[in-house]
Design a protein around this motif. Structure first.
Motif, short mmCIF file in Angstrom:
data_model
loop_
_atom_site.label_atom_id
_atom_site.label_comp_id
_atom_site.label_asym_id
_atom_site.label_seq_id
_atom_site.Cartn_x
_atom_site.Cartn_y
_atom_site.Cartn_z
N LEU A 3 0.82 -1.20 0.00
CA LEU A 3 0.00 0.00 0.00
C LEU A 3 0.86 1.25 0.00
O LEU A 3 0.53 2.24 -0.66
CB LEU A 3 -0.95 0.01 1.20
CG LEU A 3 -1.93 1.19 1.24
CD1 LEU A 3 -2.87 1.15 0.04
CD2 LEU A 3 -2.72 1.20 2.53
N CYS A 19 -1.93 7.86 5.99
CA CYS A 19 -2.84 7.06 5.19
C CYS A 19 -2.60 5.56 5.39
O CYS A 19 -3.55 4.77 5.48
CB CYS A 19 -2.69 7.41 3.72
SG CYS A 19 -3.31 9.06 3.29
N TRP A 23 -4.97 2.30 7.26
CA TRP A 23 -5.16 0.95 6.75
C TRP A 23 -4.72 -0.09 7.78
O TRP A 23 -5.38 -1.13 7.96
CB TRP A 23 -4.37 0.77 5.45
CG TRP A 23 -4.44 -0.63 4.91
CD1 TRP A 23 -5.41 -1.16 4.12
CD2 TRP A 23 -3.51 -1.69 5.17
NE1 TRP A 23 -5.15 -2.48 3.84
CE2 TRP A 23 -3.98 -2.83 4.49
CE3 TRP A 23 -2.32 -1.78 5.90
CZ2 TRP A 23 -3.32 -4.04 4.51
CZ3 TRP A 23 -1.66 -2.99 5.92
CH2 TRP A 23 -2.15 -4.10 5.24
N GLN A 24 -3.62 0.16 8.47
CA GLN A 24 -3.13 -0.79 9.46
C GLN A 24 -4.11 -0.95 10.62
O GLN A 24 -4.27 -2.04 11.17
CB GLN A 24 -1.76 -0.33 9.99
CG GLN A 24 -0.65 -0.45 8.96
CD GLN A 24 0.67 0.11 9.45
OE1 GLN A 24 0.69 1.06 10.25
NE2 GLN A 24 1.77 -0.44 8.97
N PRO A 27 -7.72 -2.84 8.22
CA PRO A 27 -7.33 -3.16 6.84
C PRO A 27 -8.51 -3.25 5.87
O PRO A 27 -9.63 -3.61 6.25
CB PRO A 27 -6.63 -4.51 6.98
CG PRO A 27 -6.14 -4.53 8.39
CD PRO A 27 -7.20 -3.84 9.19
N PHE A 30 -7.58 -2.18 -1.41
CA PHE A 30 -7.54 -0.85 -2.01
C PHE A 30 -7.19 -0.96 -3.49
O PHE A 30 -6.27 -1.68 -3.88
CB PHE A 30 -6.51 0.03 -1.32
CG PHE A 30 -6.41 1.41 -1.92
CD1 PHE A 30 -7.43 2.32 -1.72
CD2 PHE A 30 -5.33 1.77 -2.70
CE1 PHE A 30 -7.37 3.58 -2.29
CE2 PHE A 30 -5.25 3.03 -3.27
CZ PHE A 30 -6.28 3.94 -3.07
N TYR A 43 -16.67 3.03 -1.34
CA TYR A 43 -16.42 2.05 -0.28
C TYR A 43 -17.55 1.03 -0.31
O TYR A 43 -18.72 1.38 -0.50
CB TYR A 43 -16.40 2.71 1.10
CG TYR A 43 -16.60 1.69 2.21
CD1 TYR A 43 -15.55 0.84 2.59
CD2 TYR A 43 -17.83 1.54 2.84
CE1 TYR A 43 -15.72 -0.12 3.57
CE2 TYR A 43 -18.01 0.58 3.84
CZ TYR A 43 -16.96 -0.25 4.19
OH TYR A 43 -17.15 -1.21 5.16
N TYR A 67 -9.70 9.63 -0.58
CA TYR A 67 -9.28 8.45 0.19
C TYR A 67 -9.82 8.52 1.62
O TYR A 67 -10.41 7.56 2.13
CB TYR A 67 -7.75 8.40 0.20
CG TYR A 67 -7.12 7.28 1.00
CD1 TYR A 67 -6.89 6.03 0.43
CD2 TYR A 67 -6.73 7.48 2.32
CE1 TYR A 67 -6.29 5.00 1.16
CE2 TYR A 67 -6.12 6.47 3.06
CZ TYR A 67 -5.91 5.23 2.47
OH TYR A 67 -5.31 4.22 3.21
N VAL A 71 -12.47 6.13 3.69
CA VAL A 71 -12.11 5.50 4.98
C VAL A 71 -13.14 5.87 6.04
O VAL A 71 -13.50 5.05 6.90
CB VAL A 71 -10.69 5.92 5.42
CG1 VAL A 71 -10.40 5.42 6.84
CG2 VAL A 71 -9.65 5.36 4.45
#
Length: 202
Positions: A3, A19, A23-24, A27, A30, A43, A67, A71
């Motif tokens: 990523l 960013c 994600w971490q 998760p 993407f 999404y 983005y 999220v």
């Protein structure tokens, strides 16, 4: 991390670590997709998997905001799904503002974008494309757009133009849209002032 490699050319350098950290924490798959007229990003949760997509042709600042927008949808699904929520209701607005707050500084955004973006985040709309001032600020940094692109706001009232392979005449300008008449059908439509058009010689 994959990523990181994907995002490092898509978002401002000072936003990359943030960013990836999002994600971490939670998760998701993407993907960078082709340009879509209907949306800048998306999404969805399907078969137990979270997926976020963002259009490939956005500049780094617009890409970043899109983005984070997506999220925020994921966070609403994870934390607020027991509530009766609207797609872009108060829960989403709250999550979006919370996620954007660490990025609202001149280390990430140039002043020309930071000011209208900060105003936008007070009450974010379902799509940034509905905020004409913010879209103008983004557009100034669009390296991948034609330098000579002409927008509906650039032409005078009474001027004819081509939009989506149809010919219109600009009749009246409002705050973010213009009332236009399709020449063939004589029907009236409202078209965003930021729409890219091709003028027709009178």
């Amino acid at each position: 991390m994959k990523l990181t490699e994907v995002l490092k050319t898509q978002v401002p350098e000072n936003a990359l670590e943030y960013c990836v950290n999002l994600w971490q924490e939670h998760p998701f798959s993407f993907k960078i997709t082709r340009s879509r007229n209907s949306c800048l990003g998306n999404y969805r949760f399907q078969n137990g998997h979270h997926t976020i997509t963002v259009n490939h042709d956005l500049n780094v600042y617009n890409f970043l905001v899109t983005y984070i927008h997506e999220v925020a949808h994921q966070r609403v699904f994870i934390f607020d799904r027991k509530k009766k929520t609207l797609p872009h209701g108060e829960e989403w607005k709250s999550r979006f503002r919370e996620l954007m707050l660490p990025l609202l500084n001149e280390k990430v955004f140039p002043p020309e974008i930071l000011m209208p973006l900060s105003l936008h985040m007070r009450n974010p709309k379902a799509s940034s494309t509905r905020d004409a001032q913010l879209m103008r600020a983004f557009r100034a940094f669009d390296e991948n757009r034609k330098a000579a692109a002409i927008h509906l706001e650039d032409i005078e009232l009474g001027q004819s133009f081509v939009f989506k392979k149809r010919i219109f005449k600009k009749l009246e300008a409002k705050r973010t849209r213009a009332v236009c008449m399709e020449i063939a059908s004589k029907r009236k439509y409202t078209i965003p002032l930021l729409a890219e058009i091709t003028p027709v010689d009178r």
